[in-house]
Design a protein around this motif. Sequence first.
Motif, PDB file in Angstrom:
ATOM      1  N   LEU A 125       1.106  -1.262   0.227  1.00 54.53           N
ATOM      2  CA  LEU A 125       0.120   0.472  -0.088  1.00 54.53           C
ATOM      3  C   LEU A 125       1.140   1.496  -0.600  1.00 54.53           C
ATOM      4  CD1 LEU A 125      -2.561  -1.209   2.812  1.00 54.53           C
ATOM      5  CD2 LEU A 125      -2.286  -1.073  -0.222  1.00 54.53           C
ATOM      6  N   GLU A 126       1.705   1.112   0.607  1.00 52.15           N
ATOM      7  CA  GLU A 126       2.939   2.151   0.985  1.00 52.15           C
ATOM      8  C   GLU A 126       3.540   2.974   0.126  1.00 52.15           C
ATOM      9  OE1 GLU A 126       4.668   3.142   5.213  1.00 52.15           O
ATOM     10  OE2 GLU A 126       5.658   1.444   4.210  1.00 52.15           O
ATOM     11  N   SER A 127       4.190   1.288  -1.194  1.00 53.30           N
ATOM     12  CA  SER A 127       4.662   1.689  -2.738  1.00 53.30           C
ATOM     13  C   SER A 127       3.359   2.881  -3.397  1.00 53.30           C
ATOM     14  CB  SER A 127       5.310   0.426  -3.098  1.00 53.30           C
ATOM     15  OG  SER A 127       4.065  -0.679  -3.316  1.00 53.30           O
ATOM     16  N   HIS A 128       2.299   2.321  -3.357  1.00 50.22           N
ATOM     17  CA  HIS A 128       1.181   3.202  -4.448  1.00 50.22           C
ATOM     18  C   HIS A 128       1.240   4.320  -3.604  1.00 50.22           C
ATOM     19  CE1 HIS A 128       0.235  -1.099  -6.131  1.00 50.22           C
ATOM     20  NE2 HIS A 128       0.116  -1.682  -5.147  1.00 50.22           N
ATOM     21  N   ASN A 129       1.589   4.619  -2.429  1.00 52.80           N
ATOM     22  CA  ASN A 129       1.561   5.481  -1.930  1.00 52.80           C
ATOM     23  C   ASN A 129      -0.274   6.209  -1.486  1.00 52.80           C
ATOM     24  OD1 ASN A 129       3.810   7.020  -2.354  1.00 52.80           O
ATOM     25  ND2 ASN A 129       3.634   7.341  -4.551  1.00 52.80           N
ATOM     26  N   TRP A 130      -0.428   4.665  -1.046  1.00 48.40           N
ATOM     27  CA  TRP A 130      -1.983   4.754  -0.228  1.00 48.40           C
ATOM     28  C   TRP A 130      -2.237   4.659   0.600  1.00 48.40           C
ATOM     29  CZ3 TRP A 130      -3.663   0.165  -4.058  1.00 48.40           C
ATOM     30  CH2 TRP A 130      -4.492   0.412  -5.366  1.00 48.40           C
ATOM     31  N   ALA A 131      -0.760   4.525   1.204  1.00 52.64           N
ATOM     32  CA  ALA A 131      -1.072   4.596   2.987  1.00 52.64           C
ATOM     33  C   ALA A 131       0.043   5.071   3.442  1.00 52.64           C
ATOM     34  CB  ALA A 131      -1.398   3.181   3.556  1.00 52.64           C
ATOM     35  N   LYS A 132       0.118   4.873   4.895  1.00 49.21           N
ATOM     36  CA  LYS A 132       1.942   5.896   5.244  1.00 49.21           C
ATOM     37  C   LYS A 132       1.808   4.680   7.296  1.00 49.21           C
ATOM     38  CE  LYS A 132      -0.102  10.628   6.657  1.00 49.21           C
ATOM     39  NZ  LYS A 132      -1.356  10.275   6.422  1.00 49.21           N
ATOM     40  N   ARG A 133       2.740   4.860   7.230  1.00 48.90           N
ATOM     41  CA  ARG A 133       2.972   4.145   8.732  1.00 48.90           C
ATOM     42  C   ARG A 133       3.519   6.078   9.444  1.00 48.90           C
ATOM     43  NH1 ARG A 133       5.795   0.083   6.010  1.00 48.90           N
ATOM     44  NH2 ARG A 133       3.855  -1.852   6.532  1.00 48.90           N
ATOM     45  N   GLU A 134       3.827   5.891  10.893  1.00 45.39           N
ATOM     46  CA  GLU A 134       4.099   6.814  11.797  1.00 45.39           C
ATOM     47  C   GLU A 134       3.913   5.589  12.544  1.00 45.39           C
ATOM     48  OE1 GLU A 134       1.449   9.827  11.313  1.00 45.39           O
ATOM     49  OE2 GLU A 134       2.095  10.939   9.860  1.00 45.39           O
ATOM     50  N   ARG A 135       5.081   6.269  14.086  1.00 43.35           N
ATOM     51  CA  ARG A 135       5.528   5.859  15.105  1.00 43.35           C
ATOM     52  C   ARG A 135       4.035   5.878  16.205  1.00 43.35           C
ATOM     53  NH1 ARG A 135       8.840   1.592  15.571  1.00 43.35           N
ATOM     54  NH2 ARG A 135      10.272   1.629  14.304  1.00 43.35           N
ATOM     55  N   ASP A 136       3.543   5.815  16.961  1.00 42.54           N
ATOM     56  CA  ASP A 136       2.584   6.035  17.709  1.00 42.54           C
ATOM     57  C   ASP A 136       3.231   6.783  19.162  1.00 42.54           C
ATOM     58  OD1 ASP A 136       1.224   6.262  19.696  1.00 42.54           O
ATOM     59  OD2 ASP A 136       0.060   4.711  19.619  1.00 42.54           O
ATOM     60  N   PRO A 137       2.768   7.615  18.757  1.00 42.11           N
ATOM     61  CA  PRO A 137       4.228   9.166  20.412  1.00 42.11           C
ATOM     62  C   PRO A 137       3.987   8.535  21.513  1.00 42.11           C
ATOM     63  CG  PRO A 137       2.029   9.969  19.469  1.00 42.11           C
ATOM     64  CD  PRO A 137       2.364   8.622  18.707  1.00 42.11           C
TER      65      PRO A 137
END
Length: 150
Positions: free
Chosen positions: A79-91
């Motif tokens: 999904l990230e390779s399609h730019n459909w999703a992004k991950r972020e660290r949980d603060p």
Amino acid sequence: MTTPTEIPATLLESPSFQLERLRRRTRDEVESALNSRGTSLREYWVLTCLIEASASSQASLGELLAIDASDMVRLIDALESHNWAKRERDPKDRRRQIVGATKKGKTAHAELTVLVSEAEGRVLNDSTEKQLKHLRKLATSVLVSEEDPQ
């Protein structure tokens, strides 16, 4: 040359056999439609969850969809390779990844939903609206009872 044998009546009356055949037919048709867009059914499921929930942890997505953690990583990578999703660290917990849909992902999801609906329609095209309503009601009933055993 062998002739095809008929499916035994006992199997045709078996809900597990019926559901498996229906699952296989719908999955094959939907996968084919999604493959034409360079994605898969499981990627679509994850993207749908991200759209509906706006963001989720990888672990909760895996649990919700009954997908192994290592497979979930690969699905989110796709999904990230399609730019459909992004991950972020949980603060609140740096070990946890929060995944969210991007604007491009929301647009793609709307388009993919049409493809999925059309593919399912092709498989179920001989069914009446009343039959489909009963199928959805039965499936929902079975799935809800699975989550809430009394």
